[in-house]
Design an enzyme around this catalytic site. Structure first.
Site, short mmCIF file in Angstrom:
data_model
loop_
_atom_site.label_atom_id
_atom_site.label_comp_id
_atom_site.label_asym_id
_atom_site.label_seq_id
_atom_site.Cartn_x
_atom_site.Cartn_y
_atom_site.Cartn_z
CG ASN A 6 -0.75 -0.59 2.23
OD1 ASN A 6 0.63 -0.62 2.66
ND2 ASN A 6 -1.08 -0.22 3.37
CD GLU B 109 4.91 -1.25 12.73
OE1 GLU B 109 3.75 -1.22 13.25
OE2 GLU B 109 5.49 -0.70 13.23
CB CYS C 75 -1.93 -1.05 8.41
SG CYS C 75 -1.20 0.02 8.74
CD GLU D 76 7.75 0.83 10.73
OE1 GLU D 76 6.67 0.94 9.84
OE2 GLU D 76 8.44 0.01 9.62
P1 NDP Z 1 1.22 -9.55 3.49
O1 NDP Z 1 1.33 -9.90 4.55
O2 NDP Z 1 0.47 -10.55 2.44
O3 NDP Z 1 2.71 -9.73 2.82
C1 NDP Z 1 3.50 -9.05 3.52
C2 NDP Z 1 4.59 -9.15 2.72
O4 NDP Z 1 5.46 -9.59 3.05
C3 NDP Z 1 5.16 -9.04 1.10
O5 NDP Z 1 6.15 -8.60 0.83
C4 NDP Z 1 4.98 -10.42 1.34
O6 NDP Z 1 5.43 -10.88 -0.46
C5 NDP Z 1 5.92 -10.92 2.64
N1 NDP Z 1 5.91 -12.27 3.06
C6 NDP Z 1 4.73 -12.96 2.26
N2 NDP Z 1 5.10 -14.49 2.93
C7 NDP Z 1 6.28 -14.21 3.59
C8 NDP Z 1 7.17 -15.05 4.16
N3 NDP Z 1 7.30 -16.57 4.78
N4 NDP Z 1 8.72 -14.85 5.05
C9 NDP Z 1 8.45 -13.69 4.40
N5 NDP Z 1 8.43 -13.06 3.38
C10 NDP Z 1 6.47 -13.03 3.29
O7 NDP Z 1 0.13 -8.21 3.10
P2 NDP Z 1 0.63 -7.09 1.91
O8 NDP Z 1 1.26 -7.50 0.97
O9 NDP Z 1 -1.31 -8.42 1.15
O10 NDP Z 1 -0.74 -6.01 2.35
C11 NDP Z 1 -1.91 -6.07 2.82
C12 NDP Z 1 -1.25 -6.25 4.40
O11 NDP Z 1 -0.85 -5.56 5.44
C13 NDP Z 1 -2.91 -6.20 5.29
O12 NDP Z 1 -3.60 -6.66 6.31
C14 NDP Z 1 -2.17 -4.96 6.03
O13 NDP Z 1 -2.83 -4.17 7.93
C15 NDP Z 1 -1.07 -4.54 6.83
N6 NDP Z 1 -0.31 -3.64 6.72
C16 NDP Z 1 -0.08 -2.98 7.46
C17 NDP Z 1 0.86 -1.75 8.27
C18 NDP Z 1 1.09 -1.36 9.39
O14 NDP Z 1 2.14 -0.96 9.62
N7 NDP Z 1 0.78 -2.26 10.27
C19 NDP Z 1 0.90 -0.93 6.72
C20 NDP Z 1 -0.04 -1.61 5.39
C21 NDP Z 1 -0.05 -2.60 5.72
P3 NDP Z 1 4.79 -11.12 -1.24
O15 NDP Z 1 3.42 -10.71 -0.83
O16 NDP Z 1 5.29 -10.23 -2.36
O17 NDP Z 1 4.54 -12.77 -2.12
#
Ligand code: NDP
Length: 483
Positions: free
Chosen positions: A152, A249, A283, A457
């Site tokens: 995002n 996060e 988020c 953060e």
């Molecule tokens: P995901 O949890 O699907 O993925 C986050 C990242 O982790 C991606 O780069 C993903 O790779 C990677 N990833 C996935 N599986 C693994 C693993 N087993 N080991 C290491 N890395 C892994 O989230 P989204 O990208 O779909 O983002 C949306 C989510 O993020 C929402 O639930 C939201 O709440 C949260 N979010 C939280 C924020 C905060 O600051 N608290 C801010 C923004 C979003 P890939 O997707 O490339 O497979």
């Protein structure tokens, strides 16, 4: 700026391509068209990135904080000079309207680089006198840090993780979400243009398995993830195997409470900012809007009027203020939740459907008469879907607001400041707002409690999560021993 990057990865100070990796098409969410392609990192690419980060970290840590800070601040200046182009790229990467990206992405990244650049020279230890002996402490870097981003805020996340890590003398390998792989490469390029030694900040592309390879590598000392709670649990567990530091996060289902004495227009504004900015893909959004029953209908009427003012369209047009979902998959997920809301009997006030135009647009959607047991009130939707719930008493709303596994954010709208502080004090959340919602200045700590995360953060708090303290006992006299 053309969306196609010079190459997929940025390692040891230069762009690196390896077409042996699986292609990742980059889709522009506003049209559904492919605008670029990158390749997932092969094990050789992951190894090159980790080895160069490991090697470069020693040199980087040996520089003074003033020298490191100067480079970060120079990078902040370059980001601000290029804000327009970087914002156009962010819009291509995510589909978020240019009206937003011009003020919220590269600018927020630049703020982080400037802020932590400013702190770098003052990361000192303490002197602790003990009679004639004394202890001194040294704030040391953790070493090699891995950053993993969600889709995002690709520029902002790359900077929110990179800036404090680098300020403390760490190096970083950053993996963006495969949905938005473009912007972090620009962050790496700008940092190196500003004078960052080669290898200190690297970007590799890929899906979860690349992230997993980074997290489990024994050379890595710290993992900072922005993502969903399920991914966070997996990554936290993998990091624990190697006793690594973590910042998590994660997601939320945050409450925004509007009391009967609130300024209605401000509360509606807060609810709009907390649900429809970035098309709801934030988020910290306040997606459970608890409105006191005495003002509920007035609140809903004003909300519907203002939501009707959303301008959907080509996100590169600065007049547009509401963009598409980041991907077709995310659109399908959100539409699925909307159907659940309808099926569970929530009252649809506006939106509730896909918009009939190319791309992945969903109309801003408000449900009223939502109850705590409904799926739309319990699960994170990550799209433009606001749930309005009624309440009658302060005690009741606090209990219901806290009845969730999440704890990222919370907001209160009231003119009674005593109540505002009392209620915020009782809410289980890390990032809170009084008569406002979703402000995220770099000076303020950001992060969640409960399942929403670990660590903070931004602000001086982030320094604690990217450094560790060594204490040194100094004896001035003779050593006494038993024998
Ligand atoms: P995901 O949890 O699907 O993925 C986050 C990242 O982790 C991606 O780069 C993903 O790779 C990677 N990833 C996935 N599986 C693994 C693993 N087993 N080991 C290491 N890395 C892994 O989230 P989204 O990208 O779909 O983002 C949306 C989510 O993020 C929402 O639930 C939201 O709440 C949260 N979010 C939280 C924020 C905060 O600051 N608290 C801010 C923004 C979003 P890939 O997707 O490339 O497979």
């Amino acid at each position: 700026m053309t969306p196609q990057p010079k190459a997929s990865h940025f390692i040891n100070g230069e762009y690196v391509e390896d077409t042996k990796g699986t292609p990742i098409p980059v889709i522009y969410a506003a049209t559904g068209e492919q605008i670029a392609v990158v390749h997932t990192a092969t094990p050789e690419i992951v190894e090159r990135a980790l080895a160069s980060a490991k090697e470069a970290q020693r040199t980087w840590a040996s520089m003074t904080g003033t020298e490191r800070g100067r480079i970060l601040r120079r990078a902040a200046d370059i980001m601000r000079e290029r804000n327009h182009d970087l914002s156009v790229l962010e819009t291509y990467d995510t589909g978020k309207p240019l009206q937003e990206t011009l003020v919220a992405d590269a600018t927020s990244g630049a703020d982080a680089l400037e802020y932590f650049g400013g702190l770098a020279a003052s990361l000192t230890g303490e002197h602790i006198p003990l009679g004639e002996d004394w202890v001194y402490t040294v704030r040391e870097p953790l070493g090699l840090c891995v950053g993993i981003g969600a889709w995002n805020y690709p520029t902002q996340i790359a900077c929110w993780k990179g800036a404090p890590a680098l300020a403390c003398g760490n190096s970083m390998v950053f993996k963006p979400s495969e949905t938005t792989p473009l912007c972090a490469l620009q962050v790496a390029e700008i940092l190196h243009e500003a004078g960052l030694p080669a290898g200190v900040y690297n970007v590799v592309q890929g899906m979860g398995e690349v992230g997993s390879a980074l997290v489990t590598d024994p050379r890595v000392n710290k993992v900072s993830l922005t993502g969903s709670v399920p991914t966070g649990k997996k990554v936290y567990a993998a990091a624990a195997e190697g006793m690594k530091h973590v910042t998590m996060e994660l997601g939320g289902k945050s409450p925004l409470i509007v009391f009967e004495d609130a300024d209605i227009d401000n509360a509606v504004g807060g609810a709009i900012n907390g649900n429809f900015y970035s098309s709801g893909q934030v988020c910290s959004n306040g997606t459970r809007v608890f409105v006191h029953k005495d003002i509920k209908e007035r609140f809903l009427a004003r909300l519907a009027e203002r939501v009707a003012g959303a301008v959907l369209g080509d996100p590169q047009d600065e007049a547009v203020n509401f963009g598409p979902m980041v991907s077709e998959r995310q659109m399908e997920i959100v539409l699925g939740y909307i159907e659940k809301g309808k099926a569970e009997g929530a009252r649809l006030i506006c939106g509730g459907e896909r918009v009939d135009r190319p791309g992945y647009f969903i109309a801003p959607t408000v449900f009223a008469d939502v109850t705590d047991d409904m799926v739309i009130a319990r699960e994170e939707i990550f799209g433009p879907v606001m749930s309005v719930l009624d309440f009658e008493t302060e005690e009741e709303v606090i209990e219901r607001a806290n009845a969730t596994e999440f704890g990222l954010s919370a907001g209160v709208f009231t003119r009674d400041f005593t109540r505002a502080h009392r209620v915020i004090g009782a809410l289980e959340a890390g990032s809170c707002f009084i008569n406002s919602y979703n402000d995220a200045p770099v000076e303020a700590p950001f992060g969640g409690v409960k399942a929403s995360g670990v660590g903070r953060e931004n602000s001086k708090e982030a320094i604690k999560h990217f450094s560790q303290v060594k204490s040194v006992y100094v004896r001035m006299g003779d050593v006494e021993a038993a024998f």
